[in-house]
Enzyme design. Sequence first.
Site, PDB file in Angstrom:
ATOM      1  N   CYS A 124       0.809  -1.220   0.000  1.00 39.89           N
ATOM      2  CA  CYS A 124       0.000   0.000   0.000  1.00 39.89           C
ATOM      3  C   CYS A 124       0.844   1.273   0.000  1.00 39.89           C
ATOM      4  O   CYS A 124       0.339   2.349  -0.326  1.00 39.89           O
ATOM      5  CB  CYS A 124      -0.954  -0.003   1.188  1.00 39.89           C
ATOM      6  SG  CYS A 124      -2.150  -1.369   1.162  1.00 39.89           S
ATOM      7  N   HIS A 261      -3.495   7.258   3.240  1.00 39.70           N
ATOM      8  CA  HIS A 261      -3.846   5.907   2.811  1.00 39.70           C
ATOM      9  C   HIS A 261      -5.094   5.455   3.559  1.00 39.70           C
ATOM     10  O   HIS A 261      -5.159   5.548   4.786  1.00 39.70           O
ATOM     11  CB  HIS A 261      -2.681   4.957   3.083  1.00 39.70           C
ATOM     12  CG  HIS A 261      -3.056   3.522   2.957  1.00 39.70           C
ATOM     13  ND1 HIS A 261      -3.589   3.009   1.797  1.00 39.70           N
ATOM     14  CD2 HIS A 261      -3.004   2.493   3.841  1.00 39.70           C
ATOM     15  CE1 HIS A 261      -3.843   1.724   1.973  1.00 39.70           C
ATOM     16  NE2 HIS A 261      -3.495   1.387   3.204  1.00 39.70           N
ATOM     17  N   ASN A 291     -10.221   0.266   0.916  1.00 39.18           N
ATOM     18  CA  ASN A 291      -8.765   0.383   0.861  1.00 39.18           C
ATOM     19  C   ASN A 291      -8.313  -0.047  -0.525  1.00 39.18           C
ATOM     20  O   ASN A 291      -8.306  -1.232  -0.849  1.00 39.18           O
ATOM     21  CB  ASN A 291      -8.143  -0.520   1.943  1.00 39.18           C
ATOM     22  CG  ASN A 291      -6.632  -0.495   1.930  1.00 39.18           C
ATOM     23  OD1 ASN A 291      -6.006   0.072   1.037  1.00 39.18           O
ATOM     24  ND2 ASN A 291      -6.026  -1.121   2.933  1.00 39.18           N
TER      25      ASN A 291
END
Length: 344
Positions: A124, A261, A291
Amino acid sequence: MPDAIPPGPAPTTGIGVLGTGSFVPERRVDSKEVADLLGVEHGWITGRIGVLERRFAAADETSTELAVHASRAALDSAGIDATEIGTVILATSTPESPVPGSASRLQAALGATEAVAFDVNAACAGFLVGLDIACGLLGRGGRRHVLVVGSDTYSRFLNPGDRRTYPLFGDGAGAVVVGRVPAGEGILGLSLRTDGTMWDFAVGGAPTGPTAAEIDEGSHYLTMRGRDIADLVRSQLPLLVAEAVKEHGITIADIDHFVCHQANPRLVREAAAAAGLTPEQVVMTGDTLGNTASASLPIGLDAAVRRGRVRAGDTVLMVTFGAGMTWGRALMRIPSAVGAQTAA
Protein backbone atom coordinates in the site's frame (compact mmCIF):
# COMPACT_ATOMS: atom_id res chain seq x y z
CA MET A 1 39.41 19.14 8.98
CA PRO A 2 38.55 20.41 5.47
CA ASP A 3 36.67 23.68 5.10
CA ALA A 4 32.91 23.38 4.94
CA ILE A 5 31.51 23.39 1.43
CA PRO A 6 29.65 26.65 0.87
CA PRO A 7 25.98 26.37 -0.02
CA GLY A 8 25.23 26.33 -3.72
CA PRO A 9 22.81 28.61 -5.50
CA ALA A 10 19.13 28.25 -4.68
CA PRO A 11 17.39 25.84 -7.06
CA THR A 12 15.52 27.56 -9.87
CA THR A 13 13.02 24.74 -10.31
CA GLY A 14 11.19 22.26 -8.18
CA ILE A 15 9.56 18.91 -8.85
CA GLY A 16 5.81 18.56 -8.59
CA VAL A 17 2.60 16.93 -9.73
CA LEU A 18 1.41 18.36 -13.05
CA GLY A 19 -1.72 16.26 -13.50
CA THR A 20 -3.81 13.66 -11.69
CA GLY A 21 -6.14 10.84 -12.74
CA SER A 22 -8.00 7.88 -11.29
CA PHE A 23 -10.22 5.00 -12.30
CA VAL A 24 -12.32 2.44 -10.44
CA PRO A 25 -14.24 -0.59 -11.75
CA GLU A 26 -17.94 -0.31 -12.45
CA ARG A 27 -19.10 -3.05 -10.07
CA ARG A 28 -20.23 -1.69 -6.70
CA VAL A 29 -20.29 -4.03 -3.70
CA ASP A 30 -22.11 -2.53 -0.74
CA SER A 31 -21.40 -3.53 2.82
CA LYS A 32 -24.77 -5.19 3.23
CA GLU A 33 -23.74 -7.72 0.56
CA VAL A 34 -20.38 -8.28 2.28
CA ALA A 35 -22.06 -8.61 5.68
CA ASP A 36 -24.39 -11.30 4.34
CA LEU A 37 -21.40 -13.18 2.92
CA LEU A 38 -19.53 -13.00 6.23
CA GLY A 39 -22.58 -13.77 8.32
CA VAL A 40 -22.43 -10.57 10.37
CA GLU A 41 -25.00 -7.87 11.13
CA HIS A 42 -25.51 -5.32 8.35
CA GLY A 43 -24.30 -2.44 10.51
CA TRP A 44 -21.16 -4.19 11.72
CA ILE A 45 -18.94 -3.21 8.76
CA THR A 46 -20.12 0.37 8.44
CA GLY A 47 -19.97 0.93 12.19
CA ARG A 48 -16.68 -0.81 12.90
CA ILE A 49 -14.74 0.01 9.73
CA GLY A 50 -16.62 2.84 8.03
CA VAL A 51 -16.75 1.37 4.51
CA LEU A 52 -20.17 1.78 2.90
CA GLU A 53 -19.25 0.22 -0.43
CA ARG A 54 -16.27 -0.67 -2.58
CA ARG A 55 -15.54 -1.48 -6.25
CA PHE A 56 -14.50 -4.94 -7.42
CA ALA A 57 -12.85 -5.58 -10.77
CA ALA A 58 -14.65 -7.73 -13.32
CA ALA A 59 -13.18 -11.13 -14.17
CA ASP A 60 -11.41 -9.70 -17.23
CA GLU A 61 -10.18 -6.47 -15.59
CA THR A 62 -6.54 -6.45 -14.50
CA SER A 63 -4.48 -4.05 -12.43
CA THR A 64 -2.80 -2.95 -15.64
CA GLU A 65 -6.09 -2.20 -17.36
CA LEU A 66 -7.21 -0.02 -14.44
CA ALA A 67 -3.81 1.69 -14.56
CA VAL A 68 -4.22 2.49 -18.26
CA HIS A 69 -7.46 4.39 -17.65
CA ALA A 70 -6.06 6.31 -14.67
CA SER A 71 -2.86 7.15 -16.58
CA ARG A 72 -4.73 8.52 -19.58
CA ALA A 73 -6.75 10.75 -17.27
CA ALA A 74 -3.53 12.02 -15.64
CA LEU A 75 -1.93 12.71 -19.02
CA ASP A 76 -5.02 14.64 -20.11
CA SER A 77 -4.96 16.58 -16.84
CA ALA A 78 -1.30 17.49 -17.35
CA GLY A 79 -1.91 18.35 -21.00
CA ILE A 80 0.91 16.18 -22.32
CA ASP A 81 1.23 13.26 -24.71
CA ALA A 82 2.38 9.80 -23.64
CA THR A 83 5.47 10.18 -25.84
CA GLU A 84 6.65 12.98 -23.52
CA ILE A 85 6.93 10.54 -20.59
CA GLY A 86 10.49 9.45 -19.82
CA THR A 87 9.71 6.90 -17.08
CA VAL A 88 6.66 4.83 -16.18
CA ILE A 89 6.59 3.62 -12.56
CA LEU A 90 3.76 1.26 -11.65
CA ALA A 91 3.24 0.55 -7.97
CA THR A 92 1.32 -2.68 -7.56
CA SER A 93 1.37 -5.83 -5.45
CA THR A 94 -1.33 -7.53 -7.53
CA PRO A 95 0.19 -7.88 -11.01
CA GLU A 96 -1.18 -10.25 -13.62
CA SER A 97 1.97 -12.34 -13.28
CA PRO A 98 5.42 -12.00 -11.69
CA VAL A 99 7.14 -11.70 -15.09
CA PRO A 100 7.17 -9.39 -16.95
CA GLY A 101 6.56 -6.33 -14.85
CA SER A 102 3.11 -4.89 -15.48
CA ALA A 103 4.63 -1.47 -16.16
CA SER A 104 5.83 -2.79 -19.52
CA ARG A 105 2.26 -3.60 -20.54
CA LEU A 106 1.15 -0.19 -19.30
CA GLN A 107 3.86 1.55 -21.30
CA ALA A 108 2.83 -0.30 -24.45
CA ALA A 109 -0.88 0.38 -23.96
CA LEU A 110 -0.25 4.10 -23.48
CA GLY A 111 2.16 4.41 -26.38
CA ALA A 112 4.82 5.87 -24.09
CA THR A 113 7.49 4.86 -26.57
CA GLU A 114 10.27 6.99 -25.05
CA ALA A 115 9.81 5.70 -21.51
CA VAL A 116 11.64 3.10 -19.47
CA ALA A 117 9.09 1.19 -17.37
CA PHE A 118 9.29 -0.82 -14.16
CA ASP A 119 7.18 -2.02 -11.24
CA VAL A 120 7.49 -1.11 -7.55
CA ASN A 121 6.13 -3.38 -4.82
CA ALA A 122 5.89 -1.77 -1.41
CA ALA A 123 2.27 -2.89 -1.02
CA CYS A 124 0.00 0.00 0.00
CA ALA A 125 3.01 2.33 0.36
CA GLY A 126 4.13 1.69 -3.22
CA PHE A 127 2.88 4.93 -4.71
CA LEU A 128 4.88 7.10 -2.32
CA VAL A 129 7.98 4.97 -2.96
CA GLY A 130 7.43 5.46 -6.69
CA LEU A 131 7.04 9.21 -6.18
CA ASP A 132 10.35 9.28 -4.29
CA ILE A 133 12.05 7.48 -7.19
CA ALA A 134 10.49 9.93 -9.64
CA CYS A 135 11.91 12.86 -7.69
CA GLY A 136 15.36 11.30 -7.82
CA LEU A 137 15.18 10.74 -11.58
CA LEU A 138 13.98 14.26 -12.27
CA GLY A 139 16.43 15.77 -9.80
CA ARG A 140 19.41 14.54 -11.77
CA GLY A 141 17.98 16.11 -14.91
CA GLY A 142 17.70 12.98 -17.00
CA ARG A 143 13.93 12.76 -17.47
CA ARG A 144 11.41 15.38 -18.49
CA HIS A 145 8.25 13.77 -17.11
CA VAL A 146 7.61 10.71 -14.97
CA LEU A 147 4.30 8.87 -14.76
CA VAL A 148 3.73 7.37 -11.29
CA VAL A 149 0.78 5.00 -10.98
CA GLY A 150 -0.72 2.97 -8.15
CA SER A 151 -3.05 0.16 -9.20
CA ASP A 152 -4.32 -2.89 -7.32
CA THR A 153 -7.03 -5.54 -7.55
CA TYR A 154 -6.98 -7.05 -4.09
CA SER A 155 -10.48 -8.47 -4.45
CA ARG A 156 -8.90 -11.45 -6.21
CA PHE A 157 -6.68 -12.33 -3.26
CA LEU A 158 -9.05 -11.95 -0.34
CA ASN A 159 -10.59 -14.77 1.66
CA PRO A 160 -14.37 -14.18 1.46
CA GLY A 161 -14.68 -15.75 4.90
CA ASP A 162 -12.12 -13.52 6.63
CA ARG A 163 -13.70 -10.65 8.58
CA ARG A 164 -10.29 -9.02 9.09
CA THR A 165 -9.57 -8.42 5.40
CA TYR A 166 -12.56 -8.96 3.11
CA PRO A 167 -14.61 -5.91 4.23
CA LEU A 168 -11.65 -3.54 3.93
CA PHE A 169 -10.44 -3.65 0.35
CA GLY A 170 -11.60 -2.37 -3.00
CA ASP A 171 -10.00 -2.20 -6.44
CA GLY A 172 -8.83 0.91 -8.25
CA ALA A 173 -6.02 2.90 -9.83
CA GLY A 174 -4.63 6.41 -9.50
CA ALA A 175 -1.91 8.20 -11.42
CA VAL A 176 0.08 11.42 -11.45
CA VAL A 177 2.37 13.06 -13.98
CA VAL A 178 5.44 14.47 -12.25
CA GLY A 179 7.66 17.13 -13.78
CA ARG A 180 9.52 20.35 -13.15
CA VAL A 181 7.70 23.28 -11.58
CA PRO A 182 8.74 26.77 -10.44
CA ALA A 183 10.96 26.96 -7.39
CA GLY A 184 9.01 26.90 -4.15
CA GLU A 185 6.23 24.81 -5.66
CA GLY A 186 5.73 21.06 -5.89
CA ILE A 187 7.13 18.46 -3.51
CA LEU A 188 8.75 20.20 -0.56
CA GLY A 189 9.78 17.09 1.36
CA LEU A 190 9.37 13.32 1.26
CA SER A 191 10.33 10.81 3.95
CA LEU A 192 10.03 7.02 4.03
CA ARG A 193 11.01 4.32 6.51
CA THR A 194 10.74 0.53 6.78
CA ASP A 195 10.80 -1.75 9.80
CA GLY A 196 11.33 -5.23 8.41
CA THR A 197 10.75 -6.85 11.78
CA MET A 198 7.06 -6.16 11.08
CA TRP A 199 7.11 -8.09 7.80
CA ASP A 200 4.43 -10.51 9.02
CA PHE A 201 1.84 -7.82 9.81
CA ALA A 202 0.38 -8.33 6.30
CA VAL A 203 1.32 -11.37 4.24
CA GLY A 204 0.28 -13.13 1.05
CA GLY A 205 -2.01 -12.39 -1.81
CA ALA A 206 0.58 -12.52 -4.59
CA PRO A 207 -0.43 -14.41 -7.76
CA THR A 208 2.62 -16.68 -7.78
CA GLY A 209 0.95 -20.03 -8.48
CA PRO A 210 -0.03 -21.48 -5.08
CA THR A 211 0.09 -25.23 -4.60
CA ALA A 212 -3.01 -27.34 -4.05
CA ALA A 213 -2.10 -27.73 -0.39
CA GLU A 214 -1.75 -23.95 0.04
CA ILE A 215 -5.13 -23.42 -1.57
CA ASP A 216 -6.72 -26.02 0.69
CA GLU A 217 -5.40 -24.30 3.81
CA GLY A 218 -6.10 -20.80 2.46
CA SER A 219 -2.51 -19.59 2.79
CA HIS A 220 -2.62 -18.04 -0.69
CA TYR A 221 -5.02 -15.39 0.61
CA LEU A 222 -3.93 -12.10 2.10
CA THR A 223 -3.77 -12.23 5.89
CA MET A 224 -3.32 -9.28 8.23
CA ARG A 225 -2.57 -8.67 11.87
CA GLY A 226 -5.14 -5.92 11.92
CA ARG A 227 -4.74 -4.88 15.54
CA ASP A 228 -0.96 -4.50 15.19
CA ILE A 229 -1.37 -2.46 12.00
CA ALA A 230 -3.99 -0.24 13.66
CA ASP A 231 -1.65 0.34 16.62
CA LEU A 232 1.12 1.35 14.22
CA VAL A 233 -1.15 3.82 12.42
CA ARG A 234 -2.39 5.30 15.71
CA SER A 235 1.16 5.82 16.97
CA GLN A 236 2.89 6.91 13.76
CA LEU A 237 0.33 9.02 11.91
CA PRO A 238 0.36 11.86 14.47
CA LEU A 239 4.16 11.68 14.53
CA LEU A 240 4.35 11.95 10.73
CA VAL A 241 2.11 15.02 10.79
CA ALA A 242 4.15 16.59 13.60
CA GLU A 243 7.42 15.88 11.77
CA ALA A 244 6.18 17.51 8.57
CA VAL A 245 4.97 20.59 10.43
CA LYS A 246 8.24 21.01 12.34
CA GLU A 247 10.49 20.25 9.36
CA HIS A 248 8.84 22.85 7.12
CA GLY A 249 8.07 25.52 9.68
CA ILE A 250 4.31 25.46 9.23
CA THR A 251 1.34 24.85 11.49
CA ILE A 252 -1.24 22.10 11.28
CA ALA A 253 -3.76 24.75 10.23
CA ASP A 254 -1.53 25.48 7.20
CA ILE A 255 -2.27 21.99 5.81
CA ASP A 256 -5.11 22.57 3.35
CA HIS A 257 -5.59 18.91 2.39
CA PHE A 258 -4.58 15.77 4.27
CA VAL A 259 -4.54 12.76 1.92
CA CYS A 260 -3.99 9.53 3.84
CA HIS A 261 -3.85 5.91 2.81
CA GLN A 262 -7.38 4.63 3.41
CA ALA A 263 -6.48 1.58 5.47
CA ASN A 264 -9.73 1.90 7.41
CA PRO A 265 -11.89 5.06 7.22
CA ARG A 266 -12.80 4.97 10.90
CA LEU A 267 -9.14 4.52 11.89
CA VAL A 268 -8.02 7.33 9.55
CA ARG A 269 -10.52 9.75 11.05
CA GLU A 270 -9.51 8.77 14.59
CA ALA A 271 -5.76 9.10 13.97
CA ALA A 272 -6.15 12.33 12.00
CA ALA A 273 -8.11 13.88 14.85
CA ALA A 274 -5.41 12.76 17.29
CA ALA A 275 -2.88 14.56 15.07
CA GLY A 276 -4.87 17.78 15.40
CA LEU A 277 -6.42 17.76 11.92
CA THR A 278 -10.02 18.78 11.36
CA PRO A 279 -12.53 16.75 9.30
CA GLU A 280 -12.51 19.57 6.72
CA GLN A 281 -8.80 19.04 6.10
CA VAL A 282 -9.06 15.27 5.61
CA VAL A 283 -9.75 13.89 2.12
CA MET A 284 -11.80 10.69 2.46
CA THR A 285 -12.37 8.09 -0.25
CA GLY A 286 -12.35 4.88 1.77
CA ASP A 287 -16.00 5.18 2.77
CA THR A 288 -17.11 4.62 -0.83
CA LEU A 289 -14.06 2.84 -2.30
CA GLY A 290 -12.50 0.92 0.59
CA ASN A 291 -8.76 0.38 0.86
CA THR A 292 -7.49 0.62 -2.71
CA ALA A 293 -3.94 -0.26 -1.60
CA SER A 294 -1.22 1.47 -3.69
CA ALA A 295 -3.91 3.46 -5.51
CA SER A 296 -5.23 5.00 -2.30
CA LEU A 297 -3.05 8.14 -2.27
CA PRO A 298 -3.32 9.10 -5.97
CA ILE A 299 -7.06 8.38 -5.96
CA GLY A 300 -7.43 10.66 -2.93
CA LEU A 301 -5.36 13.40 -4.53
CA ASP A 302 -7.33 13.19 -7.77
CA ALA A 303 -10.61 13.17 -5.86
CA ALA A 304 -9.64 16.41 -4.13
CA VAL A 305 -8.75 17.97 -7.48
CA ARG A 306 -11.98 16.83 -9.16
CA ARG A 307 -14.10 18.02 -6.23
CA GLY A 308 -12.72 21.51 -6.76
CA ARG A 309 -11.03 21.57 -3.36
CA VAL A 310 -7.51 22.13 -4.68
CA ARG A 311 -6.16 25.53 -5.69
CA ALA A 312 -2.74 26.80 -6.71
CA GLY A 313 -0.56 27.32 -3.65
CA ASP A 314 -2.51 24.88 -1.46
CA THR A 315 -0.46 22.73 0.88
CA VAL A 316 -1.07 18.97 0.73
CA LEU A 317 0.27 16.41 3.17
CA MET A 318 0.18 12.76 2.08
CA VAL A 319 0.74 9.92 4.55
CA THR A 320 0.87 6.21 3.79
CA PHE A 321 1.32 2.81 5.44
CA GLY A 322 2.08 -0.45 3.66
CA ALA A 323 3.04 -4.04 4.32
CA GLY A 324 6.68 -4.54 5.08
CA MET A 325 6.01 -2.46 7.15
CA THR A 326 6.80 0.73 5.23
CA TRP A 327 5.34 4.14 5.98
CA GLY A 328 6.06 7.74 5.15
CA ARG A 329 4.91 11.23 4.25
CA ALA A 330 5.20 13.83 1.51
CA LEU A 331 4.44 17.53 1.79
CA MET A 332 3.79 19.47 -1.38
CA ARG A 333 2.54 22.83 -2.58
CA ILE A 334 0.17 22.65 -5.52
CA PRO A 335 1.86 24.15 -8.61
CA SER A 336 0.23 27.10 -10.33
CA ALA A 337 -0.37 25.05 -13.51
CA VAL A 338 -2.47 22.46 -11.65
CA GLY A 339 -4.36 25.13 -9.75
CA ALA A 340 -5.18 26.95 -12.97
CA GLN A 341 -6.57 23.75 -14.53
CA THR A 342 -8.68 23.09 -11.43
CA ALA A 343 -10.14 26.58 -11.40
CA ALA A 344 -10.97 26.48 -15.10
